[in-house]
Design a protein around this motif. Structure first.
Motif, PDB file in Angstrom:
ATOM      1  N   GLU A 237       7.888   7.402  -5.703  1.00  0.00           N
ATOM      2  CA  GLU A 237       7.535   6.865  -7.016  1.00  0.00           C
ATOM      3  C   GLU A 237       7.622   5.344  -7.040  1.00  0.00           C
ATOM      4  O   GLU A 237       6.804   4.681  -7.669  1.00  0.00           O
TER       5      GLU A 237
ATOM      6  N   ALA B 283       8.005  12.107   1.365  1.00  0.00           N
ATOM      7  CA  ALA B 283       9.227  11.513   0.819  1.00  0.00           C
ATOM      8  C   ALA B 283      10.358  11.479   1.843  1.00  0.00           C
ATOM      9  O   ALA B 283      11.069  10.479   1.960  1.00  0.00           O
TER      10      ALA B 283
ATOM     11  N   ARG C 237      13.464   0.478  -3.624  1.00  0.00           N
ATOM     12  CA  ARG C 237      13.948   1.861  -3.664  1.00  0.00           C
ATOM     13  C   ARG C 237      13.052   2.727  -2.774  1.00  0.00           C
ATOM     14  O   ARG C 237      11.844   2.802  -3.026  1.00  0.00           O
TER      15      ARG C 237
ATOM     16  N   LEU D 283      12.361   8.033   3.337  1.00  0.00           N
ATOM     17  CA  LEU D 283      13.807   7.831   3.263  1.00  0.00           C
ATOM     18  C   LEU D 283      14.412   7.741   4.664  1.00  0.00           C
ATOM     19  O   LEU D 283      15.267   6.895   4.938  1.00  0.00           O
TER      20      LEU D 283
ATOM     21  N   THR E 181      11.676   5.569  -2.439  1.00  0.00           N
ATOM     22  CA  THR E 181      11.150   6.845  -2.921  1.00  0.00           C
ATOM     23  C   THR E 181       9.650   6.699  -3.159  1.00  0.00           C
ATOM     24  O   THR E 181       9.157   5.587  -3.344  1.00  0.00           O
TER      25      THR E 181
END
Lengths: 183, 264
Positions: free
Chosen positions: B92, B225, B88, B229, B90
């Protein structure tokens, strides 16, 4: 295109009984209009696409902040409390306080403050800076930058504005906005 | 009836059905003409030349470096696609997902294959380029294909660069910080680059740290971030599509320009 025009103006059995064909000149001008409209449309779409990639809102730390009172900082120390959040070191000397931006002027990494060796050292390519921010070793071409620093008139706290930068090599460190006098 | 007759009957009952004919249009390729048509009419087979010259498979001359590069591209596409099921992009999750891909997923070697395959592909591209240069295979009529190859080299390096950020560890963040700082010096489009300071409206600079090429690349002033992405989308979709298209052009031109170059 020549083919299209010839076909369009060529008399045919079917065309003779139907609506008259546009003239060659009229057809070409309409074609030009159509192409211009198409080009304008594509251009607008490309502009929109390019602009779309530049966001209006950033979720990055603000460039200005209040950093407490001058008495919060020890004379002769490089203070790292704002390094992580705002990328600023606050250095207090015998007679002044100044704010160094923690971005290496070589290629943008974050140097470390090495207390024992009394210098800033960048882990990426080994650039070194004195406590004043002036470079003395490694590949970096110029000193660290200082941020605008002042005493906030409303509560007496230190106010730091990273948007205004002061460069040593341009003689800007003597600007009154580049430091706070403490004595 | 002999066994062969049974076999022929069985064969006919398959190849003369509508389903078979709708897929294979030529029929049994039992003549040279039908064989050529069968190759040309098949989307997979037509990627290969109908005939290969003897020199084209001479490994000591070609080193098969281009073939190795393409093979590695296929490996990277396949393993990358599998990694996308878990990763993923991101702040986090990225680093943790990368670790989990190694430790907590069956055949965690997939991630390592992707990583080492990427290194190998960059090396293979250079070997390919070196071979083409040393054999003079960039000369007419192949000069256009050399240029396509140079663009493919840049795309390979960009794939490598964008993939570098995705593990989201310290190495990744600072490598991309350093790498993307080069964009600041782009002529006209980078705020520290030549002529950028001259682009003004009413004395206000249009090209600033908040609007220049680096800002567009990262989607912000820092590697954060948005940059993660953005690099993920570029790495997984945008650049591979362009590279795949140019590879098709590259291979097609190899054939149109007289096939793989051989010893004179």
């Amino acid at each position: 295109m020549a083919d299209t025009v010839t076909t369009g103006t060529a008399p045919s059995v079917a065309a003779a009984t139907e609506a008259p064909l546009p003239s060659r000149r009229g057809f070409l001008s309409w074609l030009a209009v159509a192409w211009l409209a198409f080009a304008a449309g594509v251009g607008a779409l490309l502009t929109l696409t390019a602009r779309f990639l530049f966001p209006n809102v950033l979720f990055e730390p603000p460039s200005s902040f209040k950093a407490g009172y001058p008495s919060d900082y020890q004379a002769g120390e490089v203070d790292e409390r704002w390094k992580e959040k705002y990328q600023v070191w606050i250095v207090r000397n015998a007679d002044m306080v100044y704010a160094l931006i923690t971005v290496c002027t070589h290629l943008g990494c974050i140097p470390n403050w090495l207390q024992a060796q009394n210098k800033f050292k960048c882990p990426c390519h080994g650039s070194g800076y004195y406590r004043s921010g002036i470079n003395f070793e490694g590949p970096t071409p110029r000193p660290l930058e200082r941020a605008a620093i002042s005493i906030s008139p409303d509560d007496g706290q230190i106010f730091i504005d990273k948007a205004r930068k002061f460069l040593y090599e341009k003689g800007q460190w003597t600007d009154p906005a580049a430091f706070i006098k403490t004595t | 009836m002999s066994l062969e007759k049974h076999w022929r009957k069985l064969q006919r009952s398959v190849v003369e059905t509508q389903v078979w004919k709708s897929i294979f249009r030529v029929g049994i390729p039992n003549t040279n003409r039908k064989r050529v048509l069968a190759v040309l009419g098949n989307v997979v087979l037509h990627l290969h030349p109908v005939k290969t010259r003897k020199s084209g498979v001479k490994m000591r001359y070609t080193w098969c470096a281009g073939g190795m590069t393409f093979f590695l591209f296929l490996v990277l596409t396949f393993t990358g696609l599998l990694l996308m099921f878990y990763y993923r992009p991101t702040i986090e999750y990225a680093y943790g997902d990368m670790l989990d891909l190694r430790e907590q997923v069956p055949f965690g070697v997939m991630r390592e294959m992707h990583r080492w395959g990427a290194h190998a592909m960059v090396i293979a591209v250079w070997i390919h380029m070196f071979r083409v240069f040393m054999t003079g295979s960039y000369k007419p009529p192949r000069e256009f294909n050399w240029n396509v190859g140079v663009v493919l080299l840049v795309l390979t390096l960009l794939l490598s660069f964008t993939g570098y950020l995705l593990p989201w560890d310290q190495l990744a963040i600072w490598a991309i910080t350093v790498g993307s700082n080069m964009a600041r010096a782009t002529p006209l489009a980078g705020y520290e680059g030549p002529f950028a300071a001259q682009i003004q409206v009413n004395g206000v600079n249009l090209v600033t740290a908040g609007s220049d090429a680096r800002f567009g690349l990262l989607g912000g002033r820092i590697v954060g971030a948005n940059a993660l992405l953005r690099f993920y989308v570029l790495h997984c979709v945008f650049i591979p599509l362009i590279a795949a298209f140019l590879m098709a052009v590259h291979f097609w031109r190899v054939r149109k320009d007289g096939g793989i170059s051989g010893p004179l």
